[in-house]
Design an enzyme around this catalytic site. Structure first.
Site, PDB file in Angstrom:
ATOM      1  N   ASN A  25       0.878  -1.178   0.000  1.00 57.72           N
ATOM      2  CA  ASN A  25       0.000   0.000   0.000  1.00 57.72           C
ATOM      3  C   ASN A  25       0.909   1.220   0.000  1.00 57.72           C
ATOM      4  OD1 ASN A  25      -1.794   2.052   0.470  1.00 57.72           O
ATOM      5  ND2 ASN A  25      -2.299   1.446   2.569  1.00 57.72           N
ATOM      6  N   LYS A  27       0.181   4.229  -0.331  1.00 62.57           N
ATOM      7  CA  LYS A  27      -0.482   5.446   0.185  1.00 62.57           C
ATOM      8  C   LYS A  27      -0.184   6.609  -0.777  1.00 62.57           C
ATOM      9  CE  LYS A  27       0.005   3.577   4.773  1.00 62.57           C
ATOM     10  NZ  LYS A  27      -0.294   3.784   6.178  1.00 62.57           N
ATOM     11  N   HIS A 111      -9.706   1.064   4.363  1.00 66.45           N
ATOM     12  CA  HIS A 111      -8.478   1.255   5.150  1.00 66.45           C
ATOM     13  C   HIS A 111      -8.794   2.187   6.329  1.00 66.45           C
ATOM     14  CE1 HIS A 111      -4.425   2.530   6.219  1.00 66.45           C
ATOM     15  NE2 HIS A 111      -3.996   1.452   5.594  1.00 66.45           N
ATOM     16  N   GLU A 113      -7.294   4.597   7.494  1.00 62.53           N
ATOM     17  CA  GLU A 113      -7.110   6.030   7.207  1.00 62.53           C
ATOM     18  C   GLU A 113      -8.332   6.601   6.495  1.00 62.53           C
ATOM     19  OE1 GLU A 113      -3.272   5.668   5.307  1.00 62.53           O
ATOM     20  OE2 GLU A 113      -2.419   5.074   7.242  1.00 62.53           O
ATOM     21  N   GLU A 183      -5.802  -5.107  10.296  1.00 61.92           N
ATOM     22  CA  GLU A 183      -4.791  -4.095  10.563  1.00 61.92           C
ATOM     23  C   GLU A 183      -5.131  -3.364  11.860  1.00 61.92           C
ATOM     24  OE1 GLU A 183      -2.685  -2.841   6.711  1.00 61.92           O
ATOM     25  OE2 GLU A 183      -4.438  -1.590   6.902  1.00 61.92           O
ATOM     26  N   GLY A 189       2.071   2.081  10.771  1.00 64.39           N
ATOM     27  CA  GLY A 189       3.041   3.171  10.671  1.00 64.39           C
ATOM     28  C   GLY A 189       3.681   3.554  11.983  1.00 64.39           C
ATOM     29  N   SER A 228       3.013  -2.334  10.304  1.00 62.39           N
ATOM     30  CA  SER A 228       4.472  -2.349  10.512  1.00 62.39           C
ATOM     31  C   SER A 228       5.108  -3.694  10.173  1.00 62.39           C
ATOM     32  CB  SER A 228       4.807  -1.921  11.943  1.00 62.39           C
ATOM     33  OG  SER A 228       4.350  -0.599  12.189  1.00 62.39           O
TER      34      SER A 228
END
Ligand code: PEP
Length: 269
Positions: A25, A27, A111, A113, A183, A189, A228
């Site tokens: 991904n 991003k 996702h 985010e 996730e 991250g 991560s």
């Protein structure tokens, strides 16, 4: 953590074999020059990794570049979002049909985010899953709990709710043409990773929730871990029976790291 026992544990012998998937991904990172160098290295490094599938989910403007550089390689490509609508007056949106035009195989949907920054709820996620599948592509449906939910011991309730919402909205068949990515938001991250045992327990629970809708679909379903993942921890995660690969953010931008994760998937089980 609740352990249901509706399906036997996967032992890799005589059971459903799920080919591991490592999906990057990217991003909102990259440019034409950087992408070109990265894609060529990934294509070259994965050429002999036939026991795992590798994919990169790139920003919309670079789909043509990904298609152009990857079409004769073993690497698949995809997008990071899609509109729930097929066409119309939705300024700034990109439809599933448009993604299919560029040969996408995967679309990341839901996702964290997007759920957090763009207020995408379970109903929107379900609509996007349906749109992706109607376009002939495979949604990578992201689920996971926040740090607060993790600390409050609500992981099972939150993740079950997200998985169940899709079952309720689209039925168990939705999972037959989908990949799930667990996730934990606190691991994305941050450099923190769920331990292989913690991740395995949640993956097992996800499979068992889907099995309540359709056992065969649940056995075939690939459930990726994300948060991560890097070269140093991939192999121990992939050794878990219900971890079928990884959704990789930061490490997917580094060819060496990403290839090492793909190699770990190829060598696992
Ligand atoms: C992600 O954004 O899906 C992700 C897993 O990111 P990272 O690997 O950087 O934690």
């Amino acid at each position: 953590m609740r352990f249901l026992s509706t399906i036997p544990p996967f032992n890799g012998i005589g059971e459903t074999v799920r080919k591991k998937l490592v999906a990057g991904n990217w991003k909102m990172h990259g440019n034409l020059a950087q992408n070109s160098a990265l894609l060529l290295k990934v294509a070259e490094g994965t050429a002999s990794l036939d026991k795992a599938e590798c994919a990169v989910c790139v920003p919309f403007p670079y789909l043509f570049q990904a298609q152009d550089l990857l079409r004769r390689t073993v690497v698949q490509w995809g997008a990071q979002n899609v509109s729930q609508y097929p066409s119309g007056a939705y300024t700034g949106e990109v439809s599933a049909g448009m993604l299919a035009d560029f040969g996408c195989r995967y679309v990341i949907v839901g996702h964290s985010e997007r759920r957090r920054l763009y207020a995408e709820g379970d109903a929107t996620v379900a609509a996007k899953v349906g749109a992706t599948q109607a376009g002939g592509m495979i949604p990578v449906v992201c689920v996971g709990e926040t740090l607060e939910e993790w600390e409050a011991g609500r992981t099972e309730a939150v993740v079950t709710g997200q998985i169940q919402a899709l079952l309720d909205g689209l039925g168990a068949q939705a999972y037959d043409r989908a990949v799930v990515a667990y996730e934990p938001v606190w691991a994305i991250g941050t450099g923190k990773t769920a331990s292989p045992a913690q991740a395995q327990a949640v993956h097992r629970m996800i499979r068992e929730v889907v099995a309540q809708g359709d056992q065969r679909v649940a056995e075939r379903l690939r459930i990726l871990y994300g948060g991560s993942v890097k070269a140093a921890n991939a192999a121990e995660l992939f050794a878990m029976p219900d971890i079928d690969g990884a959704l990789v953010g930061g490490a997917s931008l580094d060819a060496g790291e990403f290839l090492a994760i793909c190699a770990a998937a190829h060598e696992s089980r």
